[in-house]
Design a protein around this motif. Structure first.
Motif, PDB file in Angstrom:
ATOM      1  N   THR A 108     -15.379  11.291  -6.177  1.00 51.67           N
ATOM      2  CA  THR A 108     -15.984  12.179  -7.179  1.00 51.67           C
ATOM      3  C   THR A 108     -16.771  11.351  -8.200  1.00 51.67           C
ATOM      4  N   GLY A 109     -17.577  10.442  -7.670  1.00 50.38           N
ATOM      5  CA  GLY A 109     -18.346   9.541  -8.528  1.00 50.38           C
ATOM      6  C   GLY A 109     -19.750  10.025  -8.812  1.00 50.38           C
ATOM      7  N   GLY A 110     -20.596  10.117  -7.783  1.00 56.97           N
ATOM      8  CA  GLY A 110     -21.920  10.668  -7.999  1.00 56.97           C
ATOM      9  C   GLY A 110     -23.079   9.699  -7.928  1.00 56.97           C
ATOM     10  N   PHE A 111     -22.821   8.391  -7.737  1.00 57.13           N
ATOM     11  CA  PHE A 111     -23.936   7.462  -7.546  1.00 57.13           C
ATOM     12  C   PHE A 111     -24.634   7.794  -6.229  1.00 57.13           C
ATOM     13  N   ARG A 163     -22.589  -0.783  -5.592  1.00 60.80           N
ATOM     14  CA  ARG A 163     -22.539   0.283  -6.596  1.00 60.80           C
ATOM     15  C   ARG A 163     -21.660   1.428  -6.089  1.00 60.80           C
ATOM     16  N   SER A 164     -21.835   1.796  -4.841  1.00 61.16           N
ATOM     17  CA  SER A 164     -21.025   2.875  -4.260  1.00 61.16           C
ATOM     18  C   SER A 164     -19.575   2.438  -4.078  1.00 61.16           C
ATOM     19  N   LEU A 165     -19.374   1.164  -3.734  1.00 66.78           N
ATOM     20  CA  LEU A 165     -18.008   0.665  -3.550  1.00 66.78           C
ATOM     21  C   LEU A 165     -17.211   0.705  -4.852  1.00 66.78           C
ATOM     22  N   THR A 166     -17.878   0.457  -5.987  1.00 63.70           N
ATOM     23  CA  THR A 166     -17.152   0.513  -7.266  1.00 63.70           C
ATOM     24  C   THR A 166     -16.586   1.912  -7.484  1.00 63.70           C
ATOM     25  N   HIS A 167     -17.337   2.921  -7.051  1.00 66.22           N
ATOM     26  CA  HIS A 167     -16.825   4.297  -7.085  1.00 66.22           C
ATOM     27  C   HIS A 167     -15.579   4.433  -6.227  1.00 66.22           C
ATOM     28  N   TRP A 168     -15.705   3.985  -4.988  1.00 69.66           N
ATOM     29  CA  TRP A 168     -14.649   4.210  -4.002  1.00 69.66           C
ATOM     30  C   TRP A 168     -13.365   3.488  -4.400  1.00 69.66           C
ATOM     31  N   ILE A 169     -13.519   2.275  -4.943  1.00 71.69           N
ATOM     32  CA  ILE A 169     -12.351   1.511  -5.405  1.00 71.69           C
ATOM     33  C   ILE A 169     -11.685   2.252  -6.556  1.00 71.69           C
ATOM     34  N   GLY A 170     -12.491   2.701  -7.507  1.00 68.00           N
ATOM     35  CA  GLY A 170     -11.939   3.369  -8.686  1.00 68.00           C
ATOM     36  C   GLY A 170     -11.425   4.755  -8.402  1.00 68.00           C
ATOM     37  N   GLY A 171     -11.907   5.381  -7.335  1.00 60.43           N
ATOM     38  CA  GLY A 171     -11.553   6.770  -7.060  1.00 60.43           C
ATOM     39  C   GLY A 171     -10.065   7.022  -6.977  1.00 60.43           C
ATOM     40  N   MET A 172      -9.416   6.407  -6.043  1.00 61.15           N
ATOM     41  CA  MET A 172      -7.978   6.585  -5.938  1.00 61.15           C
ATOM     42  C   MET A 172      -7.255   5.622  -6.865  1.00 61.15           C
ATOM     43  N   GLY A 173      -7.954   4.607  -7.283  1.00 58.83           N
ATOM     44  CA  GLY A 173      -7.366   3.663  -8.233  1.00 58.83           C
ATOM     45  C   GLY A 173      -7.029   2.336  -7.590  1.00 58.83           C
ATOM     46  N   ILE A 174      -7.665   1.297  -8.089  1.00 52.26           N
ATOM     47  CA  ILE A 174      -7.369  -0.036  -7.567  1.00 52.26           C
ATOM     48  C   ILE A 174      -5.906  -0.389  -7.801  1.00 52.26           C
ATOM     49  N   ILE A 175      -5.325   0.231  -8.813  1.00 50.99           N
ATOM     50  CA  ILE A 175      -3.909  -0.040  -9.091  1.00 50.99           C
ATOM     51  C   ILE A 175      -3.025   0.539  -7.986  1.00 50.99           C
ATOM     52  N   VAL A 176      -3.381   1.746  -7.504  1.00 51.99           N
ATOM     53  CA  VAL A 176      -2.610   2.338  -6.419  1.00 51.99           C
ATOM     54  C   VAL A 176      -2.759   1.488  -5.160  1.00 51.99           C
ATOM     55  N   LEU A 177      -3.955   0.944  -4.962  1.00 48.34           N
ATOM     56  CA  LEU A 177      -4.165   0.040  -3.829  1.00 48.34           C
ATOM     57  C   LEU A 177      -3.248  -1.173  -3.952  1.00 48.34           C
ATOM     58  N   ALA A 178      -3.148  -1.699  -5.165  1.00 48.12           N
ATOM     59  CA  ALA A 178      -2.283  -2.855  -5.384  1.00 48.12           C
ATOM     60  C   ALA A 178      -0.818  -2.501  -5.118  1.00 48.12           C
ATOM     61  N   ILE A 179      -0.433  -1.284  -5.477  1.00 42.34           N
ATOM     62  CA  ILE A 179       0.944  -0.848  -5.240  1.00 42.34           C
ATOM     63  C   ILE A 179       1.261  -0.877  -3.746  1.00 42.34           C
ATOM     64  N   ALA A 180       0.276  -0.547  -2.933  1.00 43.90           N
ATOM     65  CA  ALA A 180       0.500  -0.469  -1.494  1.00 43.90           C
ATOM     66  C   ALA A 180       0.837  -1.828  -0.893  1.00 43.90           C
ATOM     67  N   ILE A 181       0.403  -2.914  -1.571  1.00 49.17           N
ATOM     68  CA  ILE A 181       0.681  -4.241  -1.019  1.00 49.17           C
ATOM     69  C   ILE A 181       1.656  -5.039  -1.885  1.00 49.17           C
ATOM     70  N   LEU A 182       2.189  -4.391  -2.929  1.00 51.55           N
ATOM     71  CA  LEU A 182       3.163  -5.079  -3.782  1.00 51.55           C
ATOM     72  C   LEU A 182       4.444  -5.486  -3.055  1.00 51.55           C
ATOM     73  N   PRO A 183       4.874  -4.758  -2.021  1.00 58.97           N
ATOM     74  CA  PRO A 183       6.075  -5.212  -1.321  1.00 58.97           C
ATOM     75  C   PRO A 183       5.951  -6.633  -0.775  1.00 58.97           C
ATOM     76  N   LEU A 184       4.715  -7.055  -0.507  1.00 62.80           N
ATOM     77  CA  LEU A 184       4.508  -8.427  -0.044  1.00 62.80           C
ATOM     78  C   LEU A 184       4.951  -9.428  -1.105  1.00 62.80           C
ATOM     79  N   LEU A 185       4.902  -8.974  -2.371  1.00 56.72           N
ATOM     80  CA  LEU A 185       5.294  -9.853  -3.479  1.00 56.72           C
ATOM     81  C   LEU A 185       6.718  -9.579  -3.936  1.00 56.72           C
TER      82      LEU A 185
END
Length: 496
Positions: A220-223, A132-154
Motif C-alpha cells: 500500500t505504498g504507491g510509488f 524505490r519500489s523495494l523500500t515500499h515492499w520492505i516497509g509494508g509488512m515491516g522489516i522488523i517482522v522480517l527480522a522476527i522471522a529469523i531471530l530464532p537463528l540468534l
C-alpha cells in the motif's frame, strides 16, 4: 532497569545486513538493464552490509532477551537506520541529490506513504526505480517482522518487537510462536506479490512495470514507474481492476487471508471489521461514481479514452480512488481534487479512515473507528442506566476496557498531531488547503494530498524543513504514534 544496548546494536546490524542484501538485488536489476548505476547501488549495498556485519560482530555476546523498552527503541531507531542507509543508492548514483530529498524519498518509501519529490520519475535508472519500489515492499509488512522471522537463528524471542511494530490495535497470532506468525504473514505477502505481478504481465504491462507496481500495491505504498501513475494505463481497464483487487486485499487483515487459504471462509465473512471495511469501500465508491457520472464539474478529459463508456469509466475511476485512499496506497488515475468540491472533502475525510488492522495500510484503521462509534453509542445507555455494566463487544466478544481507553487515546492523539502537523506546515508558508492535506496525508501514509500537494503534483515544492517535518509525521503514522512518542517521555529512560 538498564537497557540491553548490545542487543539493540546487534539487531540494528541485522537490519542493515538485510537492507544491504536488498540493495544488491536492486544492483542486479540495474546490471540487467545496463542503466549505468550498477556500481553505485552495489557500493551502497556493500557499505551497508559491512556496517551491519561489524555491528553484529562486536555485539555478538549480547544477552538474548528483548524486553519491552528495547523493543520500542529497536523498532523506532530501526526505521531511522533503515531510512538513513536507504538513502545511499540515491546519493551515490546522483538520482536524487541532496540529503533532505533523498531522506524524504526513502522515509516515504519505508513508511509506504508514496509521497515523492521526483519531478520526472521516468528519467530515473531502472535500478533506482526498483530500489524505490523495494523500500515500499520492505516497509509494508515491516522489516522488523522480517527480522522476527529469523531471530530464532540468534536464539532470541520476538514477541516484544511484534507488539511494538505490528500494524493496527490488535496483533492476532496465527501460531503460538510469534516467529511462525511472521513467516506465515510474509508467505502470504510474497504470494500476493507474485500473483499480482503475473496477472499484470498477462494484462499487458511490461514485466518491469508489473513487478514494481506489485511491490507498491501489496505494501500500500504507491510509488509508480510512470509520471502519470496508474493514469498511464487509463486505456487498459483490466490492469486497473487488477490493481484495485490487490489494493483491497492489502488493505484487509492478512490474518483473514490466512484463514481464507485454510478454508475458514466464515471467519472472513463474519469478521466485523472486514464487513465494515467492505461497506465503506462500496458505499463511498457508489457516491463518488454518482457525482462523477452526473458530471458535477468533472473534467471528462481525465477519463479519456473511455473504453466501455461513461458509466463504467466513472465507476472504475471512483472505485480506484476510493480504494487507493482508504487503503492509503496512493496510486491515482486522475486528479480527484478537481472533480467536485464535495468529492474533495470526501476524499480528505477518507485519508483519516485507513484500512484494516493487521494490514499494510496506514491511517487510523477501521477497527478503531468501529469501536469508538460503538463505545460512543453505548454512552447513551450508560447515561440512562448509571449502575449498569455495558461492555463494548467486537466479533461477539467483550472488549477489555483498557483496549477501549487505548483506542480513544490513540484517536485523540492522532487528531491532535494532525492539528500540530498542519500548524507546522502552515508556519512554513503553505496555504490552508495544502497544509491540512499534507499533514493528513503524511500522518496517514496516504501520499497524494490537497492544494499544491494534489495527486498530479508532488512534494518537491515543500521547503527543506517541511520535508523533514512531513518525514517525521510519516514515521509517527507508520509506527502507530505511541511507539515513537513514548521515547520522548522522561520516565521511559529511567533506569529503575
Amino acid at each position: 532497569m538498564r537497557l540491553n544496548l548490545k542487543i539493540i546494536f546487534h539487531l540494528m546490524g541485522l537490519l542493515l545486513l538485510c537492507n544491504g542484501f536488498f540493495m544488491i538485488m536492486a544492483a542486479i536489476v540495474s546490471g540487467i538493464y545496463d542503466d549505468g548505476v550498477t556500481l553505485d547501488i552495489s557500493l551502497a549495498g556493500i557499505i551497508t552490509m559491512l556496517i551491519g556485519t561489524v555491528s553484529m560482530f562486536y555485539t555478538r555476546t549480547h544477552k538474548k532477551e528483548v524486553k519491552r523498552r528495547e523493543g520500542y527503541i529497536i523498532v523506532t531507531f530501526g526505521w531511522l537506520v533503515m531510512s538513513a542507509s536507504g538513502m545511499l543508492p540515491y546519493l551515490f548514483s546522483g538520482a536524487i541529490p541532496g540529503v533532505t530529498n533523498a531522506f524524504f524519498e526513502t522515509m516515504s518509501g519505508y513508511t509506504t506513504t508514496g509521497a515523492s519529490i521526483v519531478d520526472d520519475i521516468e528519467a530515473l535508472p531502472q535500478g533506482i526505480l526498483f530500489w524505490r519500489s523495494l523500500t515500499h515492499w520492505i516497509g509494508g509488512m515491516g522489516i522488523i517482522v522480517l527480522a522476527i522471522a529469523i531471530l530464532p537463528l540468534l536464539g532470541i524471542g520476538g514477541m516484544q518487537l511484534f507488539a511494538a511494530e505490528a500494524p493496527g490495535p490488535s496483533a492476532d497470532k496465527l501460531h503460538p510462536r510469534i516467529t511462525d506468525t511472521a513467516k506465515r504473514l510474509w508467505l502470504i505477502y510474497f504470494g500476493y506479490t507474485v500473483a499480482e505481478t503475473l496477472l499484470l504481465k498477462l494484462a499487458g504491462m511490461s514485466f518491469f512495470d508489473a513487478i514494481n507496481h506489485s511491490l507498491a500495491t501489496l505494501s500500500t505504498g504507491g510509488f509508480s514507474t510512470k509520471n502519470l501513475s496508474m493514469a498511464y494505463w487509463n486505456d487498459q481497464p483490466l490492469i486497473q481492476y487488477i490493481v484495485i483487487l490487490f489494493m483491497f486485499l492489502a488493505g484487509s487483515n492478512f490474518v483473514l487471508s490466512y484463514y481464507a487459504f485454510k478454508g475458514k471462509i466464515q471467519k472472513v465473512l463474519f469478521d466485523e471489521e472486514f464487513k465494515m471495511y467492505s461497506i465503506f469501500i462500496i458505499s463511498f465508491s457508489l457516491i463518488a461514481a454518482l457525482v462523477v457520472y452526473l458530471k458535477a464539474n468533472v473534467p471528462l478529459s481525465d477519463f479519456h479514452p473511455m473504453v466501455f463508456g461513461e458509466a463504467e469509466s466513472a465507476f472504475r475511476h471512483s472505485l480506484f480512488q476510493v480504494v487507493s485512499v482508504i487503503t492509503t496506497t496512493g496510486f491515482v488515475t486522475a486528479d480527484f481534487t478537481s472533480w467536485a468540491p464535495f468529492l474533495t472533502v470526501l476524499f480528505f475525510g477518507l485519508m483519516f479512515l485507513g484500512g484494516s488492522a493487521g494490514s499494510t495500510s496506514g491511517g487510523i484503521k477501521v477497527m478503531r473507528h468501529l469501536l469508538i462509534i460503538r463505545n460512543g453509542l453505548l454512552e447513551f445507555k450508560r447515561t440512562l442506566h448509571n449502575n449498569a455494566i455495558i461492555p463494548v463487544r467486537y466479533n461477539n466478544k467483550t472488549v477489555d476496557e483498557n483496549i477501549v481507553y487505548n483506542i480513544i487515546a490513540f484517536f485523540v492523539l492522532y487528531m491532535l498531531l494532525f492539528i500540530i502537523g498542519s500548524l507546522g506546515l502552515g508556519a512554513l508558508g503553505l496555504d490552508f488547503t495544502s497544509a491540512i492535506g499534507g499533514a493528513a496525508s503524511s500522518l496517514g501514509n496516504v501520499g497524494p494530498a490537497l492544494g499544491s500537494l494534489n495527486p498530479v503534483s508532488n512534494y518537491n515544492s515543500l521547503p527543506e524543513l517541511g520535508k523533514w517535518w512531513c518525514g517525521f509525521l510519516m514515521l509517527l503514522g507508520r509506527l502507530e504514534l505511541f511507539t515513537v512518542l513514548i521515547l520522548f517521555t522522561p520516565y521511559f529512560w529511567k533506569t529503575n
